[in-house]
Design an enzyme around this catalytic site. Structure first.
Site, PDB file in Angstrom:
ATOM      1  N   CYS A  59      -2.389   1.456   1.842  1.00  0.00           N
ATOM      2  CA  CYS A  59      -2.706   0.357   2.767  1.00  0.00           C
ATOM      3  C   CYS A  59      -2.262   0.684   4.187  1.00  0.00           C
ATOM      4  CB  CYS A  59      -2.088  -0.952   2.290  1.00  0.00           C
ATOM      5  SG  CYS A  59      -2.867  -1.603   0.803  1.00  0.00           S
ATOM      6  N   ALA A  60      -2.418   1.955   4.535  1.00  0.00           N
ATOM      7  CA  ALA A  60      -2.135   2.424   5.896  1.00  0.00           C
ATOM      8  C   ALA A  60      -3.155   3.512   6.223  1.00  0.00           C
ATOM      9  CB  ALA A  60      -0.711   2.948   6.013  1.00  0.00           C
TER      10      ALA A  60
END
Length: 467
Positions: A388-389
């Site tokens: 999630c980056a």
């Protein structure tokens, strides 16, 4: 009235004594430490939970506190009965505990939310309408994405802490028009574990008339976080990364923007008075306290679990926790450095201070395949994907923006095929030495000998092929 019943106090005191002793001799007691998982090659092994950056196991101390309180559970703020009053007292005492844990200033508000993501979305809807937001591309999506109704400037990934400060200063100085501004920055990267220069970034923000919110989701479980010492305006974190088992989070900091905005959710608890108007409409007076943004029946047990975790970490002593975690970090990094095929991902370089979060890729391996083999053949739980980056991992891997990849899961690439993913190992106060030693040994064996089992892709995941 006592903030908690005697049963809860007794359990908490006993657990505090146990955790205080444990900090000097080894990991803090956590749930799941004795769980045995099956191996695809036969037999079983104690599970090595090395995915703390996603969700840390709950501290035994926290679980004991919650279990002792559970029979006394009641709805808060609006009940006349003894259990409701006791639960209300417990809820507000938990707020005070969190404020103390975060070193909040007089006048700061502690708002209870569902998570870091929820906290930052709350703040995003509370910022002034003409506010400009500055975010580094290195942020977790929880920090990167909530600012949809604001004018957002995304800053390129810096390669040194000093460059981060310089980049922010230039961006703030060049903003037009010169109005309210907010900087959002992580305290510790959820990909590399590297510590960011929060105090220096806060000073730069304030020098240019901006405010700053700290995403402390990965920092608070590993290092002390003080709103006053770091001079940040807000801090956000999640309970499930702070060794608390339930879905709750915190947004703490300055009250003015929160008081001036519409409630995050409209409903009971946020409203102080509601009255019908002569024209048939409704007039509402909203609370100006933290309750303004806590509509509905709150997660009392989740809030109490956060407060319990804050107390447990404080009593264990962050100096001891940091020192022990640094030993684990050194063990993992030294072990990975012995494997030429492994490349550890980093923005700031090998000497940068970090928490127990390390991401890497292995030459010749699909990252999903490698993570699956660690789980199936060694009983080791890590994470693979883009964490999630996405922008940060793409930058670190040198990929094009159009290359495929998904949040929290790999692209559907078969073992041996290229994948835009990395492997992340993360640990903390509850991690035994044996878990990181087993991990290092497993990495070396897999690179040297290959997987013992065949794997296939199923629903985008690499899984053992059980034929």
């Amino acid at each position: 009235m006592s903030a908690r019943p005697n049963a809860a106090a007794t359990a908490s005191d006993a657990a505090a004594s146990e955790s205080s002793d444990a900090c000097c001799t080894g990991p803090l007691p956590v749930l799941g430490r004795d769980v045995t998982v099956p191996l695809v090659t036969g037999g079983g092994v104690s599970y090595a939970a090395l995915d703390y950056a996603a969700s840390a196991p709950a501290l035994q101390r926290v679980w004991d506190d919650v279990a002792a309180y559970a029979p006394y559970y009641g709805s808060v703020h609006r009940g006349a009965g003894y259990l409701s009053q006791l639960s209300t007292d417990l809820f507000e005492q938990s707020r005070a505990t969190v404020a103390e844990f975060l070193g909040c200033r007089d006048g700061d508000q502690v708002v209870f939310t569902r998570s870091t993501t929820d906290s930052l979305n709350l703040l995003a809807q509370a910022i002034p309408a003409d506010c400009q937001v500055f975010v580094f591309e290195t942020e977790h999506h929880a920090s990167l994405l909530p600012w949809r109704d604001a004018h957002v400037t995304y800053l390129n990934a810096p390669r040194t802490p000093a460059q981060a400060v310089e980049t922010l200063e230039r961006a703030l100085a060049d903003r037009d028009p010169y109005g309210p501004a907010l900087v959002c920055v992580t305290g510790a990267s959820n990909v590399t574990g590297e510590l960011w220069p929060v105090r220096e970034l806060a000073a730069a923000a304030h020098a240019h008339g901006a405010r700053i919110v700290l995403d402390a989701a990965q920092l608070a479980p590993h290092h002390p976080v003080s709103v006053q010492d770091l001079d940040v305006d807000w801090v956000a974190f999640s309970g499930h990364k702070l060794y608390a088992p339930f879905g709750s989070g915190v947004l703490a900091g300055r009250a003015d923007w929160l008081q001036a905005s519409e409630p995050y959710l409209a409903g009971g608890g946020a409203s102080r008075t509601v009255a019908r108007r002569a024209d048939g409409g409704v007039d509402v007076a909203w609370h100006t306290t933290a309750a303004r943004h806590e509509a509905g029946s709150p997660n009392v047990i989740g809030v109490y679990s956060i407060a319990s975790a804050c107390k447990a970490l404080t009593e264990a002593g962050f100096d001891a926790l940091v020192a022990r975690e640094q030993h684990l970090i050194d063990t993992v990094r030294a072990g990975l450095a012995d494997v030429p095929e492994v490349r550890v991902l980093s923005l700031f370089g090998d000497d940068a201070p970090r928490v127990g979060v390390i991401s890497f890729v292995v030459d010749g391996w699909n990252s999903s395949h490698f993570a699956a083999a660690l789980s199936a053949e060694y009983g080791i739980g890590v994470r693979d994907g883009l964490f999630c980056a996405h922008p940060l991992v793409r930058t670190l891997l040198g990929s094009d923006a159009q290359d495929p990849g998904e949040c929290g899961a790999p692209e559907p690439a078969a073992p041996g095929e290229r994948s835009l993913n990395a492997i992340r190992v993360s640990f903390g106060a509850g991690t035994p030495d044996e878990h990181v030693e087993r991990f290092v040994g497993a990495v070396k064996e897999l690179v040297r000998d290959g997987a013992q089992w065949k794997y296939r892709t199923e629903d985008g995941r690499c899984v053992p092929d059980r034929g």
